[in-house]
Design a protein around this motif. Structure first.
Motif, PDB file in Angstrom:
ATOM      1  N   ARG A 233      52.145  34.822  43.198  1.00  0.00           N
ATOM      2  CA  ARG A 233      53.090  35.323  43.831  1.00  0.00           C
ATOM      3  C   ARG A 233      52.726  34.949  45.526  1.00  0.00           C
ATOM      4  O   ARG A 233      53.604  34.583  46.103  1.00  0.00           O
ATOM      5  CB  ARG A 233      53.536  37.051  43.862  1.00  0.00           C
ATOM      6  CG  ARG A 233      54.570  37.047  42.631  1.00  0.00           C
ATOM      7  CD  ARG A 233      54.360  38.912  42.670  1.00  0.00           C
ATOM      8  NE  ARG A 233      55.684  38.823  41.506  1.00  0.00           N
ATOM      9  CZ  ARG A 233      55.060  38.790  39.897  1.00  0.00           C
ATOM     10  NH1 ARG A 233      54.311  38.231  39.454  1.00  0.00           N
ATOM     11  NH2 ARG A 233      56.542  38.998  39.184  1.00  0.00           N
TER      12      ARG A 233
ATOM     13  N   GLN B 236      51.924  29.460  41.222  1.00  0.00           N
ATOM     14  CA  GLN B 236      50.637  29.108  40.150  1.00  0.00           C
ATOM     15  C   GLN B 236      50.325  28.107  39.807  1.00  0.00           C
ATOM     16  O   GLN B 236      49.048  28.504  39.286  1.00  0.00           O
ATOM     17  CB  GLN B 236      52.099  29.036  38.947  1.00  0.00           C
ATOM     18  CG  GLN B 236      52.870  30.101  38.445  1.00  0.00           C
ATOM     19  CD  GLN B 236      52.088  30.920  37.578  1.00  0.00           C
ATOM     20  OE1 GLN B 236      50.942  30.297  37.396  1.00  0.00           O
ATOM     21  NE2 GLN B 236      52.073  32.218  36.952  1.00  0.00           N
TER      22      GLN B 236
ATOM     23  N   ASP C 109      47.532  49.435  43.467  1.00  0.00           N
ATOM     24  CA  ASP C 109      49.499  48.893  43.158  1.00  0.00           C
ATOM     25  C   ASP C 109      49.974  50.315  43.875  1.00  0.00           C
ATOM     26  O   ASP C 109      50.543  50.149  44.884  1.00  0.00           O
ATOM     27  CB  ASP C 109      49.676  49.646  41.782  1.00  0.00           C
ATOM     28  CG  ASP C 109      51.665  48.950  41.969  1.00  0.00           C
ATOM     29  OD1 ASP C 109      51.877  47.942  41.532  1.00  0.00           O
ATOM     30  OD2 ASP C 109      52.407  50.025  41.636  1.00  0.00           O
TER      31      ASP C 109
ATOM     32  N   GLY D 235      45.694  43.289  38.968  1.00  0.00           N
ATOM     33  CA  GLY D 235      46.788  43.041  39.481  1.00  0.00           C
ATOM     34  C   GLY D 235      46.694  41.316  40.037  1.00  0.00           C
ATOM     35  O   GLY D 235      47.038  41.269  40.116  1.00  0.00           O
TER      36      GLY D 235
ATOM     37  N   SER E 115      46.261  38.415  38.349  1.00  0.00           N
ATOM     38  CA  SER E 115      47.036  37.340  37.532  1.00  0.00           C
ATOM     39  C   SER E 115      48.712  37.831  38.092  1.00  0.00           C
ATOM     40  O   SER E 115      48.942  36.692  37.448  1.00  0.00           O
ATOM     41  CB  SER E 115      47.059  37.518  35.852  1.00  0.00           C
ATOM     42  OG  SER E 115      48.288  38.711  35.977  1.00  0.00           O
ATOM     43  N   GLN E 116      48.708  38.800  38.667  1.00  0.00           N
ATOM     44  CA  GLN E 116      50.536  39.259  38.816  1.00  0.00           C
ATOM     45  C   GLN E 116      51.114  38.749  40.573  1.00  0.00           C
ATOM     46  O   GLN E 116      51.880  37.894  41.295  1.00  0.00           O
ATOM     47  CB  GLN E 116      51.157  40.015  39.179  1.00  0.00           C
ATOM     48  CG  GLN E 116      50.990  40.135  37.320  1.00  0.00           C
ATOM     49  CD  GLN E 116      51.778  39.684  36.665  1.00  0.00           C
ATOM     50  OE1 GLN E 116      53.116  39.423  36.581  1.00  0.00           O
ATOM     51  NE2 GLN E 116      51.082  38.652  35.820  1.00  0.00           N
ATOM     52  N   ARG E 117      49.595  39.042  40.986  1.00  0.00           N
ATOM     53  CA  ARG E 117      49.538  39.320  42.694  1.00  0.00           C
ATOM     54  C   ARG E 117      49.024  38.078  43.767  1.00  0.00           C
ATOM     55  O   ARG E 117      50.017  37.324  44.308  1.00  0.00           O
ATOM     56  CB  ARG E 117      48.840  40.622  43.619  1.00  0.00           C
ATOM     57  CG  ARG E 117      49.732  41.732  43.447  1.00  0.00           C
ATOM     58  CD  ARG E 117      48.522  42.948  44.115  1.00  0.00           C
ATOM     59  NE  ARG E 117      49.679  44.022  44.148  1.00  0.00           N
ATOM     60  CZ  ARG E 117      49.167  44.839  43.015  1.00  0.00           C
ATOM     61  NH1 ARG E 117      48.176  44.919  42.057  1.00  0.00           N
ATOM     62  NH2 ARG E 117      49.878  45.914  42.594  1.00  0.00           N
TER      63      ARG E 117
END
Length: 246
Positions: free
Chosen positions: A147, A151, A87, A140, A142-144
């Motif tokens: 994006r 999805q 991060d 990270g 599942s988020q990056r």
């Protein structure tokens, strides 16, 4: 003991190289400790370093998390070391380029996703194999990943565990560019120099805008850009004057 993450600075570009070539740069706690220290230093060096290039030594970028390191259960020197390091890398003031050749699996993919720009060699191999080992992402993914690729594609990558080539990665937006293996190093260098030729002030400000407005509604994001943004930097007049002399 040789460093597990090498740093080389040249003409405003900092290159960080994962340095376990004999182990295909498999990621260990000690490697993340060294990477964390480099990132912490870079946060304070915006006047001398305009961009950061992350890559791997030897045959590949990284084969992913070292399974022997996981099995050993070595306690972390700080909670969530790997997630915090990735991060922090992603939030560096300077733009970050990740250069991926050959393997980039699972934890290595989570690390690669910290890059603002990801470049791949034609022979690159991207995959998320968490499910193969009864693991879930903690750094990270599942988020990056959604994006970057959306999805639907992120679900495919994470649920099926398939391997994707550099060409496929570029086609889905996981990588920004894919270069032939024989041209990879030269093209990565040229891309870094193209980036550094722009205003370092603008790069930092643009990256900050994108990070600070991510997820905001349109009106809130527009207000942030208009009212919480300098708009021009200290090198503006110099750049305009240089353009006028051409």
């Amino acid at each position: 003991m040789s460093a597990l993450v090498l740093r080389e600075d040249r003409d405003g570009l900092c290159t960080l190289t994962l340095n376990r070539p004999d182990k295909m740069n498999a990621l260990t706690v000690q490697m993340f400790l060294e990477l964390h220290d480099h990132v912490a230093a870079l946060e304070q060096q915006t006047e001398s370093i305009g961009a950061v290039l992350l890559r791997g030594a030897g045959r590949c970028f990284s084969a992913g998390n070292d399974l022997h390191d996981i099995a050993a259960g070595r306690p972390l020197p700080m909670p969530y070391l790997q997630a915090r390091t990735i991060d922090r890398l992603a939030r560096l003031p300077q733009p970050v380029i990740t250069a991926v050749h050959a393997h980039c699996y699972t934890g290595a993919l989570e690390l690669a996703l910290a890059g603002d720009i990801i470049v791949a060699s034609a022979s690159a191999k991207f995959a998320d194999t968490h499910a193969k080992w009864a693991l879930t992402p903690l750094w990270g993914m599942s988020q990056r990943l959604p994006r970057r690729v959306g999805q639907a594609r992120a679900r495919e990558i994470m649920l099926l565990g398939r391997t994707y080539s550099g060409v496929q990665a570029a086609g889905m937006g996981l990588a920004n560019f894919c270069y032939p293996d024989t041209e990879f190093d030269a093209q990565v260098e040229a891309l870094a120099r193209e980036l550094l030729a722009g205003s370092w002030f603008s790069h930092r400000a643009n990256k900050r805008l994108l990070l600070e407005t991510d997820g905001l509604p349109l009106d809130a994001g527009l207000a942030h850009e208009v009212f919480r943004n300098a708009g021009k930097g200290p090198d503006m007049q110099e750049r305009i004057a240089a353009f006028g002399k051409k």
